[in-house]
Design a protein around this motif. Structure first.
Motif, PDB file in Angstrom:
ATOM      1  N   ILE A   1       0.857  -1.176   0.000  1.00 34.86           N
ATOM      2  CA  ILE A   1       0.000   0.000   0.000  1.00 34.86           C
ATOM      3  C   ILE A   1       0.894   1.227   0.000  1.00 34.86           C
ATOM      4  O   ILE A   1       2.018   1.157   0.486  1.00 34.86           O
ATOM      5  CB  ILE A   1      -0.953  -0.023   1.231  1.00 34.86           C
ATOM      6  N   ALA A   2       0.417   2.332  -0.562  1.00 35.78           N
ATOM      7  CA  ALA A   2       1.231   3.547  -0.624  1.00 35.78           C
ATOM      8  C   ALA A   2       0.357   4.773  -0.397  1.00 35.78           C
ATOM      9  O   ALA A   2      -0.859   4.728  -0.632  1.00 35.78           O
ATOM     10  CB  ALA A   2       1.943   3.654  -1.968  1.00 35.78           C
ATOM     11  N   ILE A   3       0.988   5.861   0.035  1.00 38.85           N
ATOM     12  CA  ILE A   3       0.260   7.092   0.306  1.00 38.85           C
ATOM     13  C   ILE A   3       1.060   8.283  -0.194  1.00 38.85           C
ATOM     14  O   ILE A   3       2.295   8.231  -0.232  1.00 38.85           O
ATOM     15  CB  ILE A   3      -0.042   7.219   1.822  1.00 38.85           C
ATOM     16  N   ARG A   4       0.358   9.334  -0.575  1.00 44.74           N
ATOM     17  CA  ARG A   4       1.002  10.602  -0.907  1.00 44.74           C
ATOM     18  C   ARG A   4       0.727  11.575   0.229  1.00 44.74           C
ATOM     19  O   ARG A   4      -0.299  11.470   0.904  1.00 44.74           O
ATOM     20  CB  ARG A   4       0.469  11.155  -2.220  1.00 44.74           C
ATOM     21  N   PRO A   5       1.596  12.555   0.460  1.00 47.21           N
ATOM     22  CA  PRO A   5       1.464  13.420   1.637  1.00 47.21           C
ATOM     23  C   PRO A   5       0.315  14.410   1.594  1.00 47.21           C
ATOM     24  O   PRO A   5       0.130  15.175   2.537  1.00 47.21           O
ATOM     25  CB  PRO A   5       2.816  14.146   1.687  1.00 47.21           C
ATOM     26  N   ASP A   6      -0.483  14.402   0.530  1.00 47.34           N
ATOM     27  CA  ASP A   6      -1.614  15.319   0.506  1.00 47.34           C
ATOM     28  C   ASP A   6      -2.853  14.737   1.187  1.00 47.34           C
ATOM     29  O   ASP A   6      -3.883  15.397   1.283  1.00 47.34           O
ATOM     30  CB  ASP A   6      -1.947  15.719  -0.938  1.00 47.34           C
ATOM     31  N   VAL A   7      -2.744  13.489   1.667  1.00 42.86           N
ATOM     32  CA  VAL A   7      -3.827  12.892   2.444  1.00 42.86           C
ATOM     33  C   VAL A   7      -3.258  12.396   3.768  1.00 42.86           C
ATOM     34  O   VAL A   7      -2.067  12.127   3.872  1.00 42.86           O
ATOM     35  CB  VAL A   7      -4.510  11.730   1.706  1.00 42.86           C
ATOM     36  N   SER A   8      -4.106  12.280   4.771  1.00 39.22           N
ATOM     37  CA  SER A   8      -3.622  11.870   6.099  1.00 39.22           C
ATOM     38  C   SER A   8      -3.818  10.383   6.354  1.00 39.22           C
ATOM     39  O   SER A   8      -3.265   9.834   7.296  1.00 39.22           O
ATOM     40  CB  SER A   8      -4.335  12.682   7.180  1.00 39.22           C
ATOM     41  N   GLU A   9      -4.627   9.751   5.516  1.00 38.01           N
ATOM     42  CA  GLU A   9      -4.889   8.337   5.747  1.00 38.01           C
ATOM     43  C   GLU A   9      -5.291   7.659   4.450  1.00 38.01           C
ATOM     44  O   GLU A   9      -5.972   8.238   3.616  1.00 38.01           O
ATOM     45  CB  GLU A   9      -6.009   8.180   6.788  1.00 38.01           C
ATOM     46  N   LYS A  10      -4.862   6.411   4.311  1.00 43.28           N
ATOM     47  CA  LYS A  10      -5.296   5.604   3.171  1.00 43.28           C
ATOM     48  C   LYS A  10      -5.570   4.201   3.668  1.00 43.28           C
ATOM     49  O   LYS A  10      -4.752   3.631   4.403  1.00 43.28           O
ATOM     50  CB  LYS A  10      -4.248   5.577   2.069  1.00 43.28           C
ATOM     51  N   LYS A  11      -6.701   3.671   3.282  1.00 43.24           N
ATOM     52  CA  LYS A  11      -7.106   2.354   3.763  1.00 43.24           C
ATOM     53  C   LYS A  11      -7.360   1.434   2.591  1.00 43.24           C
ATOM     54  O   LYS A  11      -8.033   1.795   1.625  1.00 43.24           O
ATOM     55  CB  LYS A  11      -8.389   2.495   4.611  1.00 43.24           C
ATOM     56  N   GLU A  12      -6.819   0.216   2.704  1.00 45.69           N
ATOM     57  CA  GLU A  12      -7.097  -0.818   1.713  1.00 45.69           C
ATOM     58  C   GLU A  12      -7.336  -2.124   2.475  1.00 45.69           C
ATOM     59  O   GLU A  12      -6.389  -2.744   2.971  1.00 45.69           O
ATOM     60  CB  GLU A  12      -5.934  -0.979   0.722  1.00 45.69           C
ATOM     61  N   GLY A  13      -8.587  -2.485   2.585  1.00 44.10           N
ATOM     62  CA  GLY A  13      -8.924  -3.684   3.337  1.00 44.10           C
ATOM     63  C   GLY A  13      -8.533  -3.528   4.795  1.00 44.10           C
ATOM     64  O   GLY A  13      -8.909  -2.549   5.447  1.00 44.10           O
ATOM     65  N   ARG A  14      -7.753  -4.472   5.300  1.00 48.35           N
ATOM     66  CA  ARG A  14      -7.336  -4.408   6.711  1.00 48.35           C
ATOM     67  C   ARG A  14      -6.113  -3.541   6.926  1.00 48.35           C
ATOM     68  O   ARG A  14      -5.663  -3.364   8.055  1.00 48.35           O
ATOM     69  CB  ARG A  14      -7.070  -5.828   7.220  1.00 48.35           C
ATOM     70  N   PHE A  15      -5.538  -3.021   5.848  1.00 48.87           N
ATOM     71  CA  PHE A  15      -4.300  -2.251   5.935  1.00 48.87           C
ATOM     72  C   PHE A  15      -4.574  -0.755   5.793  1.00 48.87           C
ATOM     73  O   PHE A  15      -5.261  -0.331   4.873  1.00 48.87           O
ATOM     74  CB  PHE A  15      -3.324  -2.700   4.833  1.00 48.87           C
ATOM     75  N   THR A  16      -4.032   0.020   6.733  1.00 49.21           N
ATOM     76  CA  THR A  16      -4.218   1.464   6.722  1.00 49.21           C
ATOM     77  C   THR A  16      -2.880   2.143   6.929  1.00 49.21           C
ATOM     78  O   THR A  16      -2.098   1.743   7.796  1.00 49.21           O
ATOM     79  CB  THR A  16      -5.175   1.908   7.848  1.00 49.21           C
ATOM     80  N   ILE A  17      -2.613   3.174   6.117  1.00 52.08           N
ATOM     81  CA  ILE A  17      -1.452   4.043   6.360  1.00 52.08           C
ATOM     82  C   ILE A  17      -1.981   5.330   6.969  1.00 52.08           C
ATOM     83  O   ILE A  17      -2.893   5.964   6.436  1.00 52.08           O
ATOM     84  CB  ILE A  17      -0.694   4.400   5.070  1.00 52.08           C
ATOM     85  N   SER A  18      -1.378   5.740   8.088  1.00 50.71           N
ATOM     86  CA  SER A  18      -1.660   7.041   8.680  1.00 50.71           C
ATOM     87  C   SER A  18      -0.446   7.922   8.458  1.00 50.71           C
ATOM     88  O   SER A  18       0.683   7.491   8.669  1.00 50.71           O
ATOM     89  CB  SER A  18      -1.924   6.899  10.179  1.00 50.71           C
ATOM     90  N   PHE A  19      -0.683   9.145   8.025  1.00 54.56           N
ATOM     91  CA  PHE A  19       0.428  10.031   7.664  1.00 54.56           C
ATOM     92  C   PHE A  19       0.326  11.332   8.440  1.00 54.56           C
ATOM     93  O   PHE A  19      -0.734  11.964   8.472  1.00 54.56           O
ATOM     94  CB  PHE A  19       0.381  10.305   6.162  1.00 54.56           C
ATOM     95  N   ASN A  20       1.414  11.724   9.089  1.00 53.12           N
ATOM     96  CA  ASN A  20       1.460  12.974   9.850  1.00 53.12           C
ATOM     97  C   ASN A  20       2.564  13.830   9.260  1.00 53.12           C
ATOM     98  O   ASN A  20       3.746  13.664   9.573  1.00 53.12           O
ATOM     99  CB  ASN A  20       1.729  12.691  11.331  1.00 53.12           C
TER     100      ASN A  20
ATOM    101  N   PHE B   1       8.490  -3.304   5.212  1.00 50.10           N
ATOM    102  CA  PHE B   1       9.424  -2.208   5.012  1.00 50.10           C
ATOM    103  C   PHE B   1       8.654  -0.952   4.614  1.00 50.10           C
ATOM    104  O   PHE B   1       7.817  -0.992   3.703  1.00 50.10           O
ATOM    105  CB  PHE B   1      10.405  -2.516   3.874  1.00 50.10           C
ATOM    106  N   CYS B   2       8.951   0.147   5.260  1.00 46.89           N
ATOM    107  CA  CYS B   2       8.472   1.419   4.755  1.00 46.89           C
ATOM    108  C   CYS B   2       9.549   1.962   3.817  1.00 46.89           C
ATOM    109  O   CYS B   2      10.694   1.529   3.849  1.00 46.89           O
ATOM    110  CB  CYS B   2       8.189   2.406   5.881  1.00 46.89           C
ATOM    111  N   ALA B   3       9.170   2.895   2.965  1.00 45.51           N
ATOM    112  CA  ALA B   3      10.112   3.420   1.985  1.00 45.51           C
ATOM    113  C   ALA B   3       9.706   4.821   1.573  1.00 45.51           C
ATOM    114  O   ALA B   3       8.577   5.269   1.828  1.00 45.51           O
ATOM    115  CB  ALA B   3      10.197   2.502   0.767  1.00 45.51           C
ATOM    116  N   ALA B   4      10.645   5.491   0.933  1.00 47.02           N
ATOM    117  CA  ALA B   4      10.396   6.817   0.366  1.00 47.02           C
ATOM    118  C   ALA B   4      11.258   6.930  -0.882  1.00 47.02           C
ATOM    119  O   ALA B   4      12.309   6.282  -0.964  1.00 47.02           O
ATOM    120  CB  ALA B   4      10.731   7.919   1.370  1.00 47.02           C
ATOM    121  N   PRO B   5      10.841   7.729  -1.843  1.00 46.18           N
ATOM    122  CA  PRO B   5      11.603   7.794  -3.094  1.00 46.18           C
ATOM    123  C   PRO B   5      12.930   8.520  -2.910  1.00 46.18           C
ATOM    124  O   PRO B   5      13.051   9.449  -2.115  1.00 46.18           O
ATOM    125  CB  PRO B   5      10.685   8.566  -4.035  1.00 46.18           C
TER     126      PRO B   5
END
Lengths: 115, 112
Positions: B48-67, B89-93
């Motif tokens: 799953i991946a997120i961009r910093p213009d949102v604070s949360e992304k959910k896909e099924g049971r997996f959620t990314i929270s971004f601060n 693993f978390c990652a960033a470009p």
């Protein structure tokens, strides 16, 4: 469709010997990356090919490492001569041409042990 | 220096529980934060991946929270299952290239 495949899956060599790792990317993927994970540490970027050209090799540890991608298809990573600190898991990944967030698909890795 | 710092190194969770893995970064130019899942003998795979213009992304049971202000992001696995046992693993470009900076990984074990 076949994924990214790497050969061999394991390699144990003595210090001072030469080892060549091979990566076959997904067909049609111009981007090919090599990464390495030393035990317990992060997966570190080694280099990036676009077709047969080295786009970025800033992560290569030293001149004992040589990567090639002749013809823009499969790639090899040669370590010569191998040192103990070269032990780790070497991953290859490939992706289509796109923006820098285009998903990269990883191979299963080659576990290299230098003794 | 490490571009992305990940914790904990290992995590044991009971089946049905919530698994939480945290990552922190320094480079405010990062604009994409993927999480990878790796099973033994396999390579990492995008989860799953997120961009910093949102604070949360959910896909099924997996959620990314971004601060963004704290420069932190986390992966939450709800109703954890034994099949979720893997290394995450978390990652960033990377800078200008298409490479990724990875965290050190979290080995998750979900106990039945």
């Amino acid at each position: 469709e076949a994924g990214v495949t790497q050969f061999p899956s394991h390699s144990v060599i003595e210090k001072g010997q030469t080892v060549t790792l091979r990566c076959d990317p997904i067909s049609g993927h111009d981007n090919l990356y090599w990464y390495r994970r030393v035990m317990g540490k992060e997966i570190k970027f080694l280099l990036h090919f676009v077709k047969e050209s080295k786009q970025d090799e800033s992560g290569m540890p030293n001149n004992r490492f040589l990567a090639e991608r002749t013809g823009g298809t499969y790639s090899t990573l040669k370590v010569q001569p191998a040192e103990l600190e070269d032990s780790g898991v070497y991953f290859c990944a490939s992706s289509q041409v796109g923006d820098r967030n285009t998903e990269a698909f990883f191979g299963q890795g080659t576990r290299l042990t230098v003794v | 220096q490490q571009q992305v710092k990940q914790s904990p190194q290992s995590l044991i969770v009971q089946k049905g529980g919530i698994s939480i893995i945290n990552c922190a970064y320094e480079n405010t130019a990062f604009d994409y934060f993927p999480w990878y899942q790796q099973f033994p003998g396999k390579g990492p795979a995008l989860l799953i991946a997120i961009r910093p213009d949102v604070s949360e992304k959910k896909e099924g049971r997996f959620t990314i929270s971004f601060n963004k202000s704290a420069k932190q992001f986390s992966l939450h696995i709800m109703d954890s299952q034994p099949g979720d046992s893997a290394t995450y693993f978390c990652a960033a470009p990377g800078g200008g290239a298409n490479n990724l900076f990875f965290g050190t990984g979290t080995r998750l074990t979900v106990i039945p």
